[in-house]
Design a protein around this motif. Structure first.
Motif, PDB file in Angstrom:
ATOM      1  N   ASP A  54       0.807  -1.224   0.000  1.00 47.81           N
ATOM      2  CA  ASP A  54       0.000   0.000   0.000  1.00 47.81           C
ATOM      3  C   ASP A  54       0.843   1.279   0.000  1.00 47.81           C
ATOM      4  O   ASP A  54       0.310   2.378   0.156  1.00 47.81           O
ATOM      5  CB  ASP A  54      -0.963   0.009   1.191  1.00 47.81           C
ATOM      6  CG  ASP A  54      -0.247  -0.002   2.540  1.00 47.81           C
ATOM      7  OD1 ASP A  54       1.001  -0.133   2.577  1.00 47.81           O
ATOM      8  OD2 ASP A  54      -0.954   0.116   3.559  1.00 47.81           O
ATOM      9  N   GLN A  57      -0.161   3.831  -2.800  1.00 52.27           N
ATOM     10  CA  GLN A  57      -1.515   4.307  -2.529  1.00 52.27           C
ATOM     11  C   GLN A  57      -1.497   5.345  -1.404  1.00 52.27           C
ATOM     12  O   GLN A  57      -2.103   6.403  -1.506  1.00 52.27           O
ATOM     13  CB  GLN A  57      -2.411   3.133  -2.155  1.00 52.27           C
ATOM     14  CG  GLN A  57      -3.821   3.518  -1.784  1.00 52.27           C
ATOM     15  CD  GLN A  57      -4.626   2.310  -1.322  1.00 52.27           C
ATOM     16  OE1 GLN A  57      -4.214   1.173  -1.478  1.00 52.27           O
ATOM     17  NE2 GLN A  57      -5.780   2.579  -0.731  1.00 52.27           N
ATOM     18  N   ASN A  58      -0.771   5.034  -0.312  1.00 46.08           N
ATOM     19  CA  ASN A  58      -0.684   5.967   0.810  1.00 46.08           C
ATOM     20  C   ASN A  58       0.068   7.234   0.426  1.00 46.08           C
ATOM     21  O   ASN A  58      -0.295   8.331   0.851  1.00 46.08           O
ATOM     22  CB  ASN A  58      -0.013   5.302   2.009  1.00 46.08           C
ATOM     23  CG  ASN A  58      -0.880   4.239   2.638  1.00 46.08           C
ATOM     24  OD1 ASN A  58      -2.081   4.169   2.402  1.00 46.08           O
ATOM     25  ND2 ASN A  58      -0.277   3.378   3.424  1.00 46.08           N
ATOM     26  N   GLN A  59       1.097   7.092  -0.390  1.00 41.84           N
ATOM     27  CA  GLN A  59       1.858   8.258  -0.826  1.00 41.84           C
ATOM     28  C   GLN A  59       0.977   9.216  -1.626  1.00 41.84           C
ATOM     29  O   GLN A  59       1.123  10.428  -1.529  1.00 41.84           O
ATOM     30  CB  GLN A  59       3.063   7.830  -1.648  1.00 41.84           C
ATOM     31  CG  GLN A  59       4.012   8.961  -1.956  1.00 41.84           C
ATOM     32  CD  GLN A  59       5.235   8.513  -2.736  1.00 41.84           C
ATOM     33  OE1 GLN A  59       5.360   7.357  -3.122  1.00 41.84           O
ATOM     34  NE2 GLN A  59       6.142   9.422  -2.970  1.00 41.84           N
ATOM     35  N   THR A  61      -1.971  10.007  -1.057  1.00 42.93           N
ATOM     36  CA  THR A  61      -2.912  10.730  -0.198  1.00 42.93           C
ATOM     37  C   THR A  61      -2.270  11.904   0.538  1.00 42.93           C
ATOM     38  O   THR A  61      -2.965  12.614   1.265  1.00 42.93           O
ATOM     39  CB  THR A  61      -3.525   9.785   0.862  1.00 42.93           C
ATOM     40  OG1 THR A  61      -2.501   9.415   1.802  1.00 42.93           O
ATOM     41  CG2 THR A  61      -4.147   8.562   0.236  1.00 42.93           C
ATOM     42  N   VAL A  68      -2.400   9.761   4.551  1.00 40.52           N
ATOM     43  CA  VAL A  68      -1.940   8.547   5.221  1.00 40.52           C
ATOM     44  C   VAL A  68      -0.447   8.431   4.930  1.00 40.52           C
ATOM     45  O   VAL A  68      -0.041   8.337   3.776  1.00 40.52           O
ATOM     46  CB  VAL A  68      -2.688   7.292   4.711  1.00 40.52           C
ATOM     47  CG1 VAL A  68      -2.152   6.038   5.385  1.00 40.52           C
ATOM     48  CG2 VAL A  68      -4.184   7.429   4.926  1.00 40.52           C
ATOM     49  N   GLN A  69       0.344   8.484   5.980  1.00 40.77           N
ATOM     50  CA  GLN A  69       1.796   8.460   5.828  1.00 40.77           C
ATOM     51  C   GLN A  69       2.265   7.071   5.392  1.00 40.77           C
ATOM     52  O   GLN A  69       2.049   6.095   6.099  1.00 40.77           O
ATOM     53  CB  GLN A  69       2.458   8.849   7.148  1.00 40.77           C
ATOM     54  CG  GLN A  69       3.942   9.032   7.075  1.00 40.77           C
ATOM     55  CD  GLN A  69       4.508   9.461   8.422  1.00 40.77           C
ATOM     56  OE1 GLN A  69       4.033   9.069   9.461  1.00 40.77           O
ATOM     57  NE2 GLN A  69       5.547  10.278   8.368  1.00 40.77           N
ATOM     58  N   PRO A  70       2.897   6.964   4.225  1.00 39.87           N
ATOM     59  CA  PRO A  70       3.430   5.658   3.809  1.00 39.87           C
ATOM     60  C   PRO A  70       4.600   5.264   4.696  1.00 39.87           C
ATOM     61  O   PRO A  70       5.283   6.111   5.263  1.00 39.87           O
ATOM     62  CB  PRO A  70       3.876   5.891   2.368  1.00 39.87           C
ATOM     63  CG  PRO A  70       4.084   7.349   2.252  1.00 39.87           C
ATOM     64  CD  PRO A  70       3.182   8.005   3.253  1.00 39.87           C
ATOM     65  N   GLN A  71       4.810   3.969   4.806  1.00 36.42           N
ATOM     66  CA  GLN A  71       5.855   3.475   5.701  1.00 36.42           C
ATOM     67  C   GLN A  71       6.730   2.449   4.985  1.00 36.42           C
ATOM     68  O   GLN A  71       6.236   1.625   4.222  1.00 36.42           O
ATOM     69  CB  GLN A  71       5.218   2.833   6.929  1.00 36.42           C
ATOM     70  CG  GLN A  71       6.206   2.379   7.968  1.00 36.42           C
ATOM     71  CD  GLN A  71       5.519   1.822   9.194  1.00 36.42           C
ATOM     72  OE1 GLN A  71       4.576   1.051   9.094  1.00 36.42           O
ATOM     73  NE2 GLN A  71       5.986   2.219  10.359  1.00 36.42           N
TER      74      GLN A  71
END
Length: 174
Positions: A54, A57-59, A61, A68-71
């Motif tokens: 994900d 996808q998170n990036q 946003t 949503v912070q990507p990790q």
């Protein structure tokens, strides 16, 4: 695309460690986190950088109202070699830090073009657009001198042999 960016950053970060014999660090691409963890367990890898499914996808946003912070996950295999795993972990941390600087600049430029306003939620992720989750696997423990216990145990013997050698040299010189 992200894979190519990461691969380029890894090669750039490690090109300074190359010698006539080749790169000091060899990077291996695996397809799953399970495969990476298996390689760490089997002492094949010093460290691993895992990009969750994900992530992109998170990036995407980060400039929305609810970012949503990507990790990224970094695993450092301390049990394999303390110094080599530390070096590999530092390289991976530097790659994520470099990505954060670039992504932060891109996000601020994009926000400036849109409205120039950034919400509190967006500002909170702009400090570090990508979160790092760094985990040590096969830790060396607290009583192993960071994995250098064998060297530390040999050191008194080595020092004693040097002293014995110096004593025998000084006694034969008299």
């Amino acid at each position: 695309m992200l894979e190519q960016v990461l691969t380029g950053m890894i090669k750039q970060q490690t090109s300074s460690t190359a010698s006539a014999d080749g790169p000091a660090i060899e990077w291996v691409h695996v397809n799953t986190e399970k495969e990476a963890m298996s390689g760490l367990d089997e002492q094949k890898y010093y460290a691993a950088l895992v990009v969750p499914a994900d992530f992109s996808q998170n990036q995407g946003t980060l400039l929305t109202e609810k970012p949503v912070q990507p990790q990224l996950r970094i695993y450092v295999n301390q049990g394999m070699s303390s110094s080599a795993s530390t070096m590999a972990g530092q390289v991976l941390n530097q790659i994520v830090d470099t990505m954060n600087v670039k992504i932060r600049a891109d996000l601020l430029a994009a926000a400036g073009k849109q409205s120039g306003k950034v919400t509190v939620q967006q500002a909170s992720v702009l400090a570090a657009p990508i979160a790092k989750d760094v985990k040590n696997v096969h830790e060396t423990g607290t009583h192993t001198a960071n994995g250098n216990a064998p060297v530390s145990l040999f050191q008194p013997i080595w020092m004693g042999s040097i002293l014995a050698g110096l004593c025998s040299i000084s006694s034969s010189a008299s």
